[in-house]
Design a protein around this motif. Structure first.
Motif, PDB file in Angstrom:
ATOM      1  N   ARG A  74       0.801  -1.222   0.000  1.00 62.57           N
ATOM      2  CA  ARG A  74       0.000   0.000   0.000  1.00 62.57           C
ATOM      3  C   ARG A  74       0.841   1.284   0.000  1.00 62.57           C
ATOM      4  O   ARG A  74       0.476   2.264  -0.634  1.00 62.57           O
ATOM      5  CB  ARG A  74      -0.968   0.000   1.198  1.00 62.57           C
ATOM      6  CG  ARG A  74      -1.995   1.099   1.120  1.00 62.57           C
ATOM      7  CD  ARG A  74      -3.186   0.841   1.978  1.00 62.57           C
ATOM      8  NE  ARG A  74      -4.204   0.023   1.339  1.00 62.57           N
ATOM      9  CZ  ARG A  74      -5.118   0.495   0.490  1.00 62.57           C
ATOM     10  NH1 ARG A  74      -5.123   1.758   0.148  1.00 62.57           N
ATOM     11  NH2 ARG A  74      -6.018  -0.299  -0.033  1.00 62.57           N
ATOM     12  N   ARG A 126       0.575   4.274  -2.812  1.00 66.28           N
ATOM     13  CA  ARG A 126       0.361   5.703  -2.586  1.00 66.28           C
ATOM     14  C   ARG A 126       1.446   6.521  -3.278  1.00 66.28           C
ATOM     15  O   ARG A 126       1.159   7.524  -3.924  1.00 66.28           O
ATOM     16  CB  ARG A 126       0.386   5.958  -1.078  1.00 66.28           C
ATOM     17  CG  ARG A 126      -0.847   6.678  -0.581  1.00 66.28           C
ATOM     18  CD  ARG A 126      -0.792   6.890   0.897  1.00 66.28           C
ATOM     19  NE  ARG A 126      -1.046   5.667   1.641  1.00 66.28           N
ATOM     20  CZ  ARG A 126      -0.332   5.265   2.680  1.00 66.28           C
ATOM     21  NH1 ARG A 126       0.688   5.957   3.117  1.00 66.28           N
ATOM     22  NH2 ARG A 126      -0.656   4.151   3.301  1.00 66.28           N
ATOM     23  N   LEU A 139       0.974   9.143  -6.371  1.00 70.30           N
ATOM     24  CA  LEU A 139       1.435  10.532  -6.246  1.00 70.30           C
ATOM     25  C   LEU A 139       2.265  10.922  -7.467  1.00 70.30           C
ATOM     26  O   LEU A 139       2.036  11.964  -8.089  1.00 70.30           O
ATOM     27  CB  LEU A 139       2.271  10.683  -4.960  1.00 70.30           C
ATOM     28  CG  LEU A 139       2.989  12.018  -4.792  1.00 70.30           C
ATOM     29  CD1 LEU A 139       1.993  13.122  -4.509  1.00 70.30           C
ATOM     30  CD2 LEU A 139       4.007  11.961  -3.657  1.00 70.30           C
ATOM     31  N   ASP A 177      12.229  12.931   0.132  1.00 69.50           N
ATOM     32  CA  ASP A 177      11.614  13.380   1.385  1.00 69.50           C
ATOM     33  C   ASP A 177      10.212  13.933   1.171  1.00 69.50           C
ATOM     34  O   ASP A 177       9.317  13.734   1.988  1.00 69.50           O
ATOM     35  CB  ASP A 177      12.484  14.461   2.045  1.00 69.50           C
ATOM     36  CG  ASP A 177      13.520  13.816   2.954  1.00 69.50           C
ATOM     37  OD1 ASP A 177      13.579  12.569   2.954  1.00 69.50           O
ATOM     38  OD2 ASP A 177      14.244  14.557   3.638  1.00 69.50           O
ATOM     39  N   THR A 227       4.370  13.437   1.894  1.00 79.18           N
ATOM     40  CA  THR A 227       3.031  13.466   1.310  1.00 79.18           C
ATOM     41  C   THR A 227       2.306  12.139   1.466  1.00 79.18           C
ATOM     42  O   THR A 227       1.089  12.100   1.567  1.00 79.18           O
ATOM     43  CB  THR A 227       3.111  13.826  -0.193  1.00 79.18           C
ATOM     44  OG1 THR A 227       4.083  14.850  -0.344  1.00 79.18           O
ATOM     45  CG2 THR A 227       1.791  14.278  -0.748  1.00 79.18           C
ATOM     46  N   PHE A 270       2.897   9.871   3.884  1.00 82.01           N
ATOM     47  CA  PHE A 270       2.948   9.375   5.266  1.00 82.01           C
ATOM     48  C   PHE A 270       3.649   8.023   5.364  1.00 82.01           C
ATOM     49  O   PHE A 270       3.095   7.054   5.877  1.00 82.01           O
ATOM     50  CB  PHE A 270       1.536   9.258   5.861  1.00 82.01           C
ATOM     51  CG  PHE A 270       0.898  10.574   6.154  1.00 82.01           C
ATOM     52  CD1 PHE A 270       1.433  11.424   7.104  1.00 82.01           C
ATOM     53  CD2 PHE A 270      -0.238  10.984   5.466  1.00 82.01           C
ATOM     54  CE1 PHE A 270       0.845  12.647   7.364  1.00 82.01           C
ATOM     55  CE2 PHE A 270      -0.823  12.209   5.721  1.00 82.01           C
ATOM     56  CZ  PHE A 270      -0.271  13.050   6.673  1.00 82.01           C
ATOM     57  N   VAL A 271       4.844   7.986   4.821  1.00 77.08           N
ATOM     58  CA  VAL A 271       5.646   6.772   4.935  1.00 77.08           C
ATOM     59  C   VAL A 271       6.926   7.163   5.676  1.00 77.08           C
ATOM     60  O   VAL A 271       7.449   8.262   5.465  1.00 77.08           O
ATOM     61  CB  VAL A 271       5.985   6.193   3.544  1.00 77.08           C
ATOM     62  CG1 VAL A 271       6.880   4.969   3.671  1.00 77.08           C
ATOM     63  CG2 VAL A 271       4.709   5.817   2.804  1.00 77.08           C
ATOM     64  N   GLU A 272       7.402   6.290   6.541  1.00 75.94           N
ATOM     65  CA  GLU A 272       8.634   6.545   7.296  1.00 75.94           C
ATOM     66  C   GLU A 272       9.753   6.973   6.346  1.00 75.94           C
ATOM     67  O   GLU A 272       9.951   6.354   5.302  1.00 75.94           O
ATOM     68  CB  GLU A 272       9.063   5.257   8.019  1.00 75.94           C
ATOM     69  CG  GLU A 272       8.278   4.957   9.274  1.00 75.94           C
ATOM     70  CD  GLU A 272       8.781   5.724  10.491  1.00 75.94           C
ATOM     71  OE1 GLU A 272       9.669   6.582  10.337  1.00 75.94           O
ATOM     72  OE2 GLU A 272       8.253   5.470  11.586  1.00 75.94           O
ATOM     73  N   LYS A 273      10.488   7.993   6.744  1.00 78.47           N
ATOM     74  CA  LYS A 273      11.527   8.525   5.850  1.00 78.47           C
ATOM     75  C   LYS A 273      12.582   7.482   5.495  1.00 78.47           C
ATOM     76  O   LYS A 273      13.108   7.470   4.397  1.00 78.47           O
ATOM     77  CB  LYS A 273      12.176   9.745   6.499  1.00 78.47           C
ATOM     78  CG  LYS A 273      11.271  10.968   6.431  1.00 78.47           C
ATOM     79  CD  LYS A 273      12.083  12.243   6.291  1.00 78.47           C
ATOM     80  CE  LYS A 273      11.259  13.385   5.767  1.00 78.47           C
ATOM     81  NZ  LYS A 273      10.282  13.952   6.678  1.00 78.47           N
ATOM     82  N   LYS A 274      12.886   6.595   6.455  1.00 81.59           N
ATOM     83  CA  LYS A 274      13.942   5.623   6.141  1.00 81.59           C
ATOM     84  C   LYS A 274      13.437   4.508   5.208  1.00 81.59           C
ATOM     85  O   LYS A 274      14.209   3.895   4.496  1.00 81.59           O
ATOM     86  CB  LYS A 274      14.546   5.042   7.419  1.00 81.59           C
ATOM     87  CG  LYS A 274      13.637   4.111   8.195  1.00 81.59           C
ATOM     88  CD  LYS A 274      14.439   3.457   9.280  1.00 81.59           C
ATOM     89  CE  LYS A 274      13.706   2.504  10.160  1.00 81.59           C
ATOM     90  NZ  LYS A 274      12.389   2.022   9.902  1.00 81.59           N
TER      91      LYS A 274
END
Lengths: 237, 547
Positions: B388, B392, B396, B407, B412, B414-418
């Motif tokens: 999922r 997303r 996008l 980043d 945008t 909402f996924v962990e940056k790492k």
């Protein structure tokens, strides 16, 4: 520019800015951290910037922490590393990740609750503007912290990306009658409820469509439709 | 767009339908582009007669078109004529769709029509005389009754444009334009070659197509019967198309008059694909809107179909509200719909814009509907294959249509940056995304004052001022390459499905230790699943390739 200062400028002493009880090394370390303002600095970067032995830097940091002149914060970019910031600053969004982060981790649970709530508000309103959703959320007290319009927008945009909600422009007629023409509004996607899976296409419904080895699969190769384990499972009648 | 797996898929089909020899000739043409007889013989290392016969089969079944390329003579001694053969990739792939074509006819016309079309699909090309002969041999009724029935079915099919006259056997093409000639010089690996082939294919098809006035014209029965008889006496059991082409190949003078008079008919693939395209549009819109909107859309399609000049039409001709309503009430389910409801459905249809409204007239936005359906197909692959979060991110990038930084994507979606770069990397590795690397250095403008030979020069210079550099990874969806990639994967998957069916059938013969009824039962289920999946996948292939 504060993030980009060279080492020379950072070594300057700032008379009166720190306690007199600091040693020369401690003051150097503190100045470097203070110079980075709300961005702070990681222990590793500091060792690179200051020409001092590692154990000395560690000792200085400990002592500065004990004297309550610096604090340790979580940096979302590298959570394992120690990151320090001067006590008079609050860490910037780049370090904390912003409103959606708690202790350096994305607060997925909270985000998911908000997403569902926003979806319900849009569903209830049939067609909603951003202001409409923000108001509805505010009235319902679903969030303990008051959400700004921008934060609601971030959540709604994520719902659009989830394909739960679609962004449309008001035509001023029919269901858009109360909304000015051309204004961006949001509608729930047709026939499925919140969190339902979108209809899978033809390709996604067969093993090859989701096969991680498709690029290695050839008619007569080691991986082939004749020997395929995914096919075997699929056709196990 | 003919991709590598597209070729393999087409060759597999030809092998299954016409055997290895014909498939070898077909593959040679698909891979090398248009060739003359000698060149095919050289490349395939088959005998001249083997190649000739294979070509005749392919021409009979509308998979190859012959054409004459007029080339200027070397020493100013007039133009030289050179017969070349080009494969019609689309027509080969259409062979998988014959059951779909038959279903369309069975829904619109009667059983006789279905039988007649079945015969045409089976034989590729037939004269009216042969259609009648074929019907007569299988029935005991009186000759006249059969002839009437065949002729009636024939006229019905013709009126609905489900059948058409065959194209000219060897249209003459003047020498290629300068642009094409230069593209050819760039070597076989150039992408231009593909474009050139397409344009050449289009030119050949255009040159071969009968004029629009003749395309559906029926010649008188007496003429047809007389010519058919003549043909029959000469061909001794050979299909007329084969006979005609063989004659054309071997001698150009022998039966020129027969060529003019025997009218061959075939299924009009273009009309079938158009109907399937309309059906796909309705199905796709149905997922978003209610039945009322679907009835209105269906009526609009029905009313504008006749005006469509090509399959890949972007917008239908505009219709007024009155003419839409007039069409809506023609159907049974449309009769209880009021004028206001049609108006409301049109508002629904214009958001998202499936139908565009300009000055009270409405036109179907085919391009938008098809694009949406294509996006949904690819997105669902991404969702199932990568999860999922990736879904997303992909949506996008697909919707923004420009480069976005890692980043920004993380924030945008909402996924962990790492985790974000890992997911994006996977999508990039599998050719679903395009990536760019950007290095940002700190530059400053420095004032420089120089003195040379008593003269002063003052100027500004761009200079690296800081030691820090920032690296950014930027991502985007490149729609054209993505479409080609997805289509190739689809052809690959379709090939796999068809190979697996063959494998299952082969294996069935070997599994004699299992009780027969159990075996048959399993095979039935397996075939049903594989074949129905194949037909659905073919719908998706059409979405990317034909619509």
């Amino acid at each position: 520019m504060s993030r980009l200062q060279g080492p020379n400028s950072l070594k300057r002493k700032r008379p009166g800015s720190t306690s007199d009880s600091l040693t020369e090394h401690e003051r150097t370390v503190h100045d470097v951290i203070q110079g980075k303002q709300d961005m702070g600095i990681s222990q590793r970067d500091m060792k690179r910037e200051i020409n001092l032995p590692d154990n000395l830097v560690t000792k200085c940091l400990k002592s500065l922490l004990a004297k309550n002149l610096i604090k340790e914060v979580k940096n979302i970019q590298s959570r394992g590393r120690k990151h320090f910031i001067s006590v008079e600053f609050e860490p910037s969004n780049e370090i904390t990740g912003g409103a959606w982060y708690v202790e350096g981790s994305l607060d997925t649970e909270y985000i998911n609750v908000l997403k569902e709530q926003c979806w319900r508000k849009i569903y209830g309103l049939k067609v909603a503007t951003l202001e409409g959703v923000t108001d509805a959320i505010k009235r319902s007290n679903v969030s303990q912290i008051e959400l700004s319009k921008q934060q609601v927008e971030e959540i709604v945009k994520a719902l659009v990306l989830d394909n739960e909600v679609m962004e449309v422009k008001s035509s001023g007629t029919g269901e858009f009658a109360s909304i000015p023409v051309g204004k961006v509004c949001y509608k729930c996607i047709g026939k499925r409820g919140y969190g339902g899976e979108p209809k899978f296409g033809a390709m996604a419904s067969i093993p090859c469509g989701v096969c991680p080895q498709i690029s290695h699969c050839t008619p007569d190769g080691i991986i082939s439709p004749k020997t395929c384990v995914y096919y075997k499972k699929w056709l196990d009648f | 767009m003919v991709t590598q797996y597209g070729i393999k898929y087409a060759v597999n089909l030809i092998t299954t339908h016409f055997g290895d020899l014909v498939a070898k000739v077909c593959e040679c043409l698909l891979r090398k582009g248009p060739l003359n007889l000698q060149a095919i013989v050289r490349f395939t290392e088959l005998t001249s007669s083997q190649v000739k016969n294979s070509l005749l089969v392919l021409i009979q079944h509308n998979c190859v078109q012959a054409f004459v390329l007029e080339q200027p003579g070397d020493h100013g001694d007039g133009a030289k004529l050179n017969t070349q053969y080009i494969t019609l990739f689309n027509n080969i792939i259409h062979r998988w769709r014959f059951p779909k074509f038959l279903t369309i006819v069975s829904q619109k016309l009667d059983k006789q029509c279905v039988e007649l079309l079945e015969a045409l699909l089976l034989h590729g090309r037939l004269t009216l005389k042969q259609m009648s002969d074929r019907a007569k041999s299988g029935q005991n009724e009186g000759d006249d009754a059969i002839l009437d029935a065949v002729r009636e079915a024939f006229i019905k099919l013709r009126n609905a444009h489900f059948i058409e006259r065959c194209p000219a056997s060897e249209p003459v093409l003047t020498k290629p334009t300068e642009e094409e000639a230069s593209a050819r010089k760039r070597g076989p690996k150039s992408a231009k070659i593909l474009e050139e082939k397409e344009t050449l294919e289009q030119r050949v098809l255009e040159a071969a197509a009968p004029p629009e006035a003749l395309r559906f014209l029926i010649v008188t029965q007496t003429e047809c019967a007389a010519d058919g008889g003549k043909d029959e006496s000469n061909s001794s059991g050979m299909a007329p198309g084969e006979k005609r082409k063989r004659d054309a190949l071997e001698s150009e003078t022998e039966c020129g008059t027969t060529d003019d008079q025997v009218v061959l008919w075939r299924a009009n693939f273009e009309e079938f694909i158009r109907r399937l395209r309309h059906k796909a549009c309705i199905e796709n819109v149905r997922a978003h809107l209610d039945d009322g909107a679907i009835i209105v859309l269906g009526a609009m399609l029905e009313a504008t179909r006749g005006a469509e000049k090509k399959v890949k039409t972007e917008n239908s001709v505009p219709l007024s509200l009155n003419s839409i309503y007039e069409e809506v009430i023609k159907s049974e389910e449309g009769r209880n719909i009021t004028f206001d409801r049609v108006r409301a459905s049109l508002v629904q249809l214009s958001c998202p814009p499936f139908v565009k409204a300009v000055n009270e007239s409405y036109s179907i936005d085919f391009k938008k509907i098809i694009e949406l359906a294509q996006n949904e197909e690819v997105e669902s692959i991404v969702l199932k294959r990568y999860g999922r979060d990736a879904y997303r991110m992909f949506r996008l990038l697909l919707n923004s249509g420009r480069l976005l930084e890692t980043d920004k994507i993380a924030d945008t979606t909402f996924v962990e940056k790492k985790d974000t770069p890992k997911i994006l990397y996977k999508l990039w590795k599998d050719d679903y995304l395009h990536m760019e690397y950007q290095l940002v250095m700190n530059f400053g403008i420095v004032l420089v004052i120089q003195e040379k030979g008593g003269k002063k020069a003052v100027y500004y210079k761009l200079q690296l001022t800081g030691v820090r550099q920032s690296q950014f990874l930027l991502w985007k969806v490149n729609k054209n390459t993505l479409q080609e990639h997805v289509l190739d994967e689809m052809f690959h998957a379709a090939l796999n499905l068809s190979l697996r069916v063959a494998h299952e059938l082969e294996q069935e013969k070997e599994l004699l230790n299992i009780p027969q009824d159990k075996r048959v039962n399993r095979l039935r289920k397996v075939r049903l699943l594989l074949e129905s999946s194949h037909m659905k996948l073919d719908d998706a292939i059409m979405l990317f390739h034909d619509f």
